[in-house]
Design a protein around this motif. Structure first.
Motif, PDB file in Angstrom:
ATOM      1  N   ALA A 160       0.838  -1.208   0.000  1.00 59.82           N
ATOM      2  CA  ALA A 160       0.000   0.000   0.000  1.00 59.82           C
ATOM      3  C   ALA A 160       0.871   1.256   0.000  1.00 59.82           C
ATOM      4  O   ALA A 160       0.546   2.239  -0.689  1.00 59.82           O
ATOM      5  CB  ALA A 160      -0.930  -0.013   1.203  1.00 59.82           C
ATOM      6  N   ALA A 161       1.963   1.223   0.734  1.00 59.47           N
ATOM      7  CA  ALA A 161       2.872   2.366   0.744  1.00 59.47           C
ATOM      8  C   ALA A 161       3.501   2.562  -0.632  1.00 59.47           C
ATOM      9  O   ALA A 161       3.650   3.697  -1.106  1.00 59.47           O
ATOM     10  CB  ALA A 161       3.963   2.163   1.801  1.00 59.47           C
ATOM     11  N   LEU A 162       3.838   1.459  -1.302  1.00 57.19           N
ATOM     12  CA  LEU A 162       4.379   1.560  -2.663  1.00 57.19           C
ATOM     13  C   LEU A 162       3.341   2.113  -3.629  1.00 57.19           C
ATOM     14  O   LEU A 162       3.671   2.887  -4.538  1.00 57.19           O
ATOM     15  CB  LEU A 162       4.872   0.190  -3.136  1.00 57.19           C
ATOM     16  CG  LEU A 162       6.133  -0.350  -2.469  1.00 57.19           C
ATOM     17  CD1 LEU A 162       6.390  -1.781  -2.922  1.00 57.19           C
ATOM     18  CD2 LEU A 162       7.328   0.536  -2.771  1.00 57.19           C
ATOM     19  N   LEU A 163       2.072   1.718  -3.438  1.00 52.43           N
ATOM     20  CA  LEU A 163       0.991   2.235  -4.283  1.00 52.43           C
ATOM     21  C   LEU A 163       0.822   3.731  -4.080  1.00 52.43           C
ATOM     22  O   LEU A 163       0.661   4.487  -5.057  1.00 52.43           O
ATOM     23  CB  LEU A 163      -0.319   1.496  -3.969  1.00 52.43           C
ATOM     24  CG  LEU A 163      -1.564   1.958  -4.724  1.00 52.43           C
ATOM     25  CD1 LEU A 163      -1.401   1.701  -6.223  1.00 52.43           C
ATOM     26  CD2 LEU A 163      -2.794   1.255  -4.195  1.00 52.43           C
ATOM     27  N   GLU A 164       0.878   4.191  -2.825  1.00 51.11           N
ATOM     28  CA  GLU A 164       0.719   5.616  -2.530  1.00 51.11           C
ATOM     29  C   GLU A 164       1.858   6.447  -3.102  1.00 51.11           C
ATOM     30  O   GLU A 164       1.637   7.583  -3.540  1.00 51.11           O
ATOM     31  CB  GLU A 164       0.624   5.840  -1.021  1.00 51.11           C
ATOM     32  CG  GLU A 164      -0.667   5.354  -0.410  1.00 51.11           C
ATOM     33  CD  GLU A 164      -0.684   5.499   1.102  1.00 51.11           C
ATOM     34  OE1 GLU A 164       0.240   6.141   1.663  1.00 51.11           O
ATOM     35  OE2 GLU A 164      -1.607   4.963   1.720  1.00 51.11           O
ATOM     36  N   THR A 165       3.049   5.907  -3.115  1.00 56.08           N
ATOM     37  CA  THR A 165       4.187   6.663  -3.659  1.00 56.08           C
ATOM     38  C   THR A 165       4.238   6.602  -5.185  1.00 56.08           C
ATOM     39  O   THR A 165       4.998   7.325  -5.795  1.00 56.08           O
ATOM     40  CB  THR A 165       5.530   6.130  -3.102  1.00 56.08           C
ATOM     41  OG1 THR A 165       5.682   4.771  -3.478  1.00 56.08           O
ATOM     42  CG2 THR A 165       5.605   6.290  -1.605  1.00 56.08           C
ATOM     43  N   GLY A 166       3.441   5.709  -5.757  1.00 57.28           N
ATOM     44  CA  GLY A 166       3.417   5.600  -7.205  1.00 57.28           C
ATOM     45  C   GLY A 166       4.425   4.622  -7.759  1.00 57.28           C
ATOM     46  O   GLY A 166       4.612   4.547  -8.981  1.00 57.28           O
ATOM     47  N   ALA A 167       5.076   3.879  -6.919  1.00 57.80           N
ATOM     48  CA  ALA A 167       6.071   2.920  -7.378  1.00 57.80           C
ATOM     49  C   ALA A 167       5.409   1.745  -8.099  1.00 57.80           C
ATOM     50  O   ALA A 167       6.017   1.137  -8.981  1.00 57.80           O
ATOM     51  CB  ALA A 167       6.909   2.416  -6.210  1.00 57.80           C
ATOM     52  N   ILE A 168       4.183   1.419  -7.709  1.00 54.88           N
ATOM     53  CA  ILE A 168       3.419   0.362  -8.383  1.00 54.88           C
ATOM     54  C   ILE A 168       2.042   0.903  -8.710  1.00 54.88           C
ATOM     55  O   ILE A 168       1.573   1.873  -8.109  1.00 54.88           O
ATOM     56  CB  ILE A 168       3.299  -0.925  -7.517  1.00 54.88           C
ATOM     57  CG1 ILE A 168       2.590  -0.642  -6.194  1.00 54.88           C
ATOM     58  CG2 ILE A 168       4.654  -1.544  -7.287  1.00 54.88           C
ATOM     59  CD1 ILE A 168       2.288  -1.886  -5.365  1.00 54.88           C
ATOM     60  N   ASN A 169       1.378   0.282  -9.673  1.00 50.20           N
ATOM     61  CA  ASN A 169       0.020   0.727 -10.024  1.00 50.20           C
ATOM     62  C   ASN A 169      -1.014  -0.159  -9.312  1.00 50.20           C
ATOM     63  O   ASN A 169      -0.671  -1.096  -8.599  1.00 50.20           O
ATOM     64  CB  ASN A 169      -0.179   0.733 -11.552  1.00 50.20           C
ATOM     65  CG  ASN A 169      -0.005  -0.644 -12.151  1.00 50.20           C
ATOM     66  OD1 ASN A 169      -0.267  -1.657 -11.518  1.00 50.20           O
ATOM     67  ND2 ASN A 169       0.447  -0.670 -13.409  1.00 50.20           N
ATOM     68  N   GLU A 170      -2.282   0.145  -9.526  1.00 50.91           N
ATOM     69  CA  GLU A 170      -3.380  -0.559  -8.847  1.00 50.91           C
ATOM     70  C   GLU A 170      -3.401  -2.057  -9.177  1.00 50.91           C
ATOM     71  O   GLU A 170      -3.669  -2.881  -8.307  1.00 50.91           O
ATOM     72  CB  GLU A 170      -4.715   0.093  -9.234  1.00 50.91           C
ATOM     73  CG  GLU A 170      -5.899  -0.401  -8.446  1.00 50.91           C
ATOM     74  CD  GLU A 170      -5.870  -0.002  -6.970  1.00 50.91           C
ATOM     75  OE1 GLU A 170      -6.240  -0.858  -6.134  1.00 50.91           O
ATOM     76  OE2 GLU A 170      -5.446   1.114  -6.661  1.00 50.91           O
TER      77      GLU A 170
END
Length: 124
Positions: free
Chosen positions: A102-112
Motif C-alpha cells: 500500500a505504501a508503494l501504491l501511494e508513492t506511485g512505485a506500483i500501479n493498482e
C-alpha cells in the motif's frame, strides 16, 4: 549370577548413571558461571576428580540455588535466540506485506493492478 546379584548390579548401575548426570550438570554449571574465576573452577574440578561424592554434595548445597538460576537463564537465552531466528527466517506477516504494498501504491512505485496482484499473492 542369582537374582540378588543382578538386582545389586542394576542398582549400582543406576546410582552410577545418576552420579554421572550430576557430575556433568556440575561441570556445565561451573563453566556457565562467569563470576567464578578460572582458579576456583580448576579447584572444583580437581576436588570433583579426587573426592567426587563429597565435592558434588558440597557443590549442590553451596551453589545449588545459583545453579538453578544460571540454568534457567541459559534456557531463556536459548529460547529467545530460537524465537529471534524464527522471526528472521519467517519474514514479514501478511498484514506487513500488504502495508508495504500500500505504501508503494501511494508513492506511485506500483500501479493498482500490481497492488491487487501482490495482495492476492500474500493472501493466498
Amino acid at each position: 549370577m542369582n537374582f540378588w546379584e543382578s538386582l545389586g548390579w542394576m542398582l549400582s548401575a543406576t546410582v552410577f548413571i545418576g552420579y554421572l548426570f550430576a557430575l556433568f550438570a556440575i561441570i556445565a554449571d561451573l563453566f556457565r558461571d562467569h563470576k567464578l574465576n578460572g582458579w576456583l573452577k580448576a579447584l572444583w574440578v580437581f576436588f570433583l576428580l579426587f573426592l567426587p561424592i563429597v565435592t558434588a554434595l558440597v557443590y549442590l548445597v553451596a551453589r545449588g540455588e545459583g545453579m538453578t538460576e544460571r540454568s534457567n537463564k541459559a534456557a531463556r537465552d536459548a529460547e529467545n535466540a530460537a524465537e529471534s531466528y524464527i522471526r528472521e527466517v519467517a519474514g514479514k506477516s501478511p498484514s506487513e506485506e500488504i502495508a508495504t504494498a500500500a505504501a508503494l501504491l501511494e508513492t506511485g512505485a506500483i500501479n493498482e493492478d500490481e497492488f491487487t496482484a501482490l495482495k492476492l499473492k500474500v493472501l493466498s
